[in-house]
Design an enzyme around this catalytic site. Sequence first.
Site, PDB file in Angstrom:
ATOM      1  N   ARG A  33       0.901  -1.319   0.110  1.00  0.00           N
ATOM      2  CA  ARG A  33      -0.041   0.196   0.132  1.00  0.00           C
ATOM      3  C   ARG A  33       0.918   1.334  -0.151  1.00  0.00           C
ATOM      4  NH1 ARG A  33      -4.795  -1.892   4.205  1.00  0.00           N
ATOM      5  NH2 ARG A  33      -5.838  -3.272   2.347  1.00  0.00           N
ATOM      6  N   GLU A  45      -1.361  -8.458  -5.578  1.00  0.00           N
ATOM      7  CA  GLU A  45      -2.748  -9.089  -5.900  1.00  0.00           C
ATOM      8  C   GLU A  45      -2.930 -10.543  -6.141  1.00  0.00           C
ATOM      9  OE1 GLU A  45      -5.490  -7.699  -5.001  1.00  0.00           O
ATOM     10  OE2 GLU A  45      -4.871  -5.500  -4.790  1.00  0.00           O
ATOM     11  N   THR A  51      -5.419 -16.424  -0.541  1.00  0.00           N
ATOM     12  CA  THR A  51      -4.490 -16.640   0.418  1.00  0.00           C
ATOM     13  C   THR A  51      -4.570 -15.500   1.515  1.00  0.00           C
ATOM     14  OG1 THR A  51      -2.918 -17.424  -1.127  1.00  0.00           O
ATOM     15  CG2 THR A  51      -1.917 -17.071   0.800  1.00  0.00           C
ATOM     16  N   TYR A  90      -1.424 -23.025  -5.165  1.00  0.00           N
ATOM     17  CA  TYR A  90      -2.100 -22.604  -6.159  1.00  0.00           C
ATOM     18  C   TYR A  90      -0.820 -22.027  -7.101  1.00  0.00           C
ATOM     19  CZ  TYR A  90      -6.401 -22.533  -3.806  1.00  0.00           C
ATOM     20  OH  TYR A  90      -7.439 -22.866  -2.884  1.00  0.00           O
ATOM     21  N   TYR A 126     -11.312  -8.840 -11.363  1.00  0.00           N
ATOM     22  CA  TYR A 126     -11.025  -8.321 -10.122  1.00  0.00           C
ATOM     23  C   TYR A 126      -9.441  -7.816 -10.105  1.00  0.00           C
ATOM     24  CZ  TYR A 126      -8.782  -7.929  -5.841  1.00  0.00           C
ATOM     25  OH  TYR A 126      -8.190  -7.336  -4.506  1.00  0.00           O
ATOM     26  N   ASP A 144     -14.135  -8.202  -5.041  1.00  0.00           N
ATOM     27  CA  ASP A 144     -13.765  -9.735  -4.558  1.00  0.00           C
ATOM     28  C   ASP A 144     -14.767 -10.012  -3.569  1.00  0.00           C
ATOM     29  OD1 ASP A 144     -13.229  -8.046  -2.273  1.00  0.00           O
ATOM     30  OD2 ASP A 144     -11.331  -9.211  -1.905  1.00  0.00           O
ATOM     31  N   CYS A 200     -16.419  -6.225   8.501  1.00  0.00           N
ATOM     32  CA  CYS A 200     -17.626  -6.815   7.869  1.00  0.00           C
ATOM     33  C   CYS A 200     -17.195  -8.224   7.617  1.00  0.00           C
ATOM     34  CB  CYS A 200     -18.236  -5.895   6.949  1.00  0.00           C
ATOM     35  SG  CYS A 200     -19.918  -6.231   6.297  1.00  0.00           S
ATOM     36  N   CYS A 208     -20.381  -4.270  13.490  1.00  0.00           N
ATOM     37  CA  CYS A 208     -21.245  -3.061  13.059  1.00  0.00           C
ATOM     38  C   CYS A 208     -20.714  -1.854  13.919  1.00  0.00           C
ATOM     39  CB  CYS A 208     -22.668  -3.222  13.058  1.00  0.00           C
ATOM     40  SG  CYS A 208     -23.075  -4.649  11.808  1.00  0.00           S
ATOM     41  N   CYS A 211     -18.227   0.259  12.394  1.00  0.00           N
ATOM     42  CA  CYS A 211     -17.991   0.342  10.946  1.00  0.00           C
ATOM     43  C   CYS A 211     -18.510   1.680  10.441  1.00  0.00           C
ATOM     44  CB  CYS A 211     -19.236  -0.748  10.469  1.00  0.00           C
ATOM     45  SG  CYS A 211     -19.309  -0.408   8.481  1.00  0.00           S
ATOM     46  N   CYS A 217     -26.419   1.385   6.649  1.00  0.00           N
ATOM     47  CA  CYS A 217     -26.428  -0.172   6.239  1.00  0.00           C
ATOM     48  C   CYS A 217     -27.983  -0.665   6.352  1.00  0.00           C
ATOM     49  CB  CYS A 217     -25.473  -0.999   7.134  1.00  0.00           C
ATOM     50  SG  CYS A 217     -25.328  -2.683   6.657  1.00  0.00           S
TER      51      CYS A 217
HETATM   52 FE1  SF4 Z   1     -21.218  -4.810   7.498  1.00  0.00          FE
HETATM   53 FE2  SF4 Z   1     -23.309  -3.141   7.492  1.00  0.00          FE
HETATM   54 FE3  SF4 Z   1     -22.176  -4.059   9.970  1.00  0.00          FE
HETATM   55 FE4  SF4 Z   1     -20.878  -2.332   8.326  1.00  0.00          FE
HETATM   56  S1  SF4 Z   1     -23.032  -1.904   9.423  1.00  0.00           S
HETATM   57  S2  SF4 Z   1     -20.254  -4.352   9.512  1.00  0.00           S
HETATM   58  S3  SF4 Z   1     -21.470  -2.872   6.383  1.00  0.00           S
HETATM   59  S4  SF4 Z   1     -23.261  -5.371   8.291  1.00  0.00           S
END
Ligand code: SF4
Length: 360
Positions: A33, A45, A51, A90, A126, A144, A200, A208, A211, A217
């Site tokens: 990164r 990638e 993996t 692989y 991807y 992905d 997630c 969540c 998140c 969401c």
């Molecule tokens: Fe996943 Fe939604 Fe929870 Fe975020 S809020 S971790 S996107 S389920």
Amino acid sequence: MEQQKLTTENILSRLPQPLLAWYRASARDLPWRHTQDPYPIWVSEIMLQQTRVAAVLGYYARFLESFPTVEALAAAPEERLMKLWEGLGYYSRARNLQKAAKLVVEQGGFPQTYQGLLALPGIGDYTAGAIASAAFGQREAAVDGNVLRVVARLTDCRGNIADPAVKKAVRAAVQAVMPYAAADIRIFNQAAMELGATVCVPNGPPGCGSCPAAEFCLGRLRGTAAKLPVKTPKKARRREEKTVFLLLKKGKAALRRRPDTGLLAALWEFPNVEGTLDEAGCAAAAERWGLSPRAWKSRLAAKHIFTHVEWHMTGYALEVSGDGPADFLWVDREELKEHAVPSAFARYYEEALKQLEAAR
Ligand code: SF4
């Protein structure tokens, strides 16, 4: 239907801003990164396909140390390349990397577009999107399994994510909300994947509480997130029984090459046969190879799980005399270390090193 589509779009259009802010503040510090050079991004990638990040880190560093440029990879001896890939699995990924590296060198550099990247061996939808965005700032989505899961939960999508039509729709929906500033494009796909990999998550409840998308969401608001995404259950793996021979002769062990196609193609292995043999069956098999068993050393059971098949192995280390078939290669301890033996045979490889050390 139209209402649902609009809802999905509205939800996803709210994602980029909080996602990018969260990523800039919280993302894992991973070596690939820190660069915009397509070569290391591409190597990472490919290694990360199927993996885990933790398993890739050491391989990535050693690979780039051995082949610091695409030219060095293109010119690498295959045996060295496979040795570096040993244990990562692989193996066709490594062969395709080299095929693609040769084309890149012939073409005078990496293609800078999604379509150009897609034309290289081993690069699918991807990976083309991931390289085009991270290395070249092209506005291309990379979807992905992590992103599919995040989008399915965010939008409360009940479609089967193994269905190509659902994948295509998710890709189009993500593509539509990608940011426009180059600095944001370069990290957007990484950020969506990072959210799936660290918050997630696939196994266990989604996190969540931490998140950045929790507020809007739909899966969380409707309480469906933990049951999403919908996907076809995996087929049960096929079970195969094998008997592996660790044949020892005057401080050397026998290896042979696997066939050029199929599982673990063209890698080195300890001779083996289908089925579970007892000592009498083993002795008979050794004699069919033109070898005379002289002393039994050890019996080692091992198991290896591939994506679609499990190997249940019974192994025998035995001292023999005779040369065996022409495709047997007798190697000493140091020579064994130079050959790429896949990790399916790890238990026998370790035992071979031990036995060969003891014979010195
Ligand atoms: Fe996943 Fe939604 Fe929870 Fe975020 S809020 S971790 S996107 S389920």
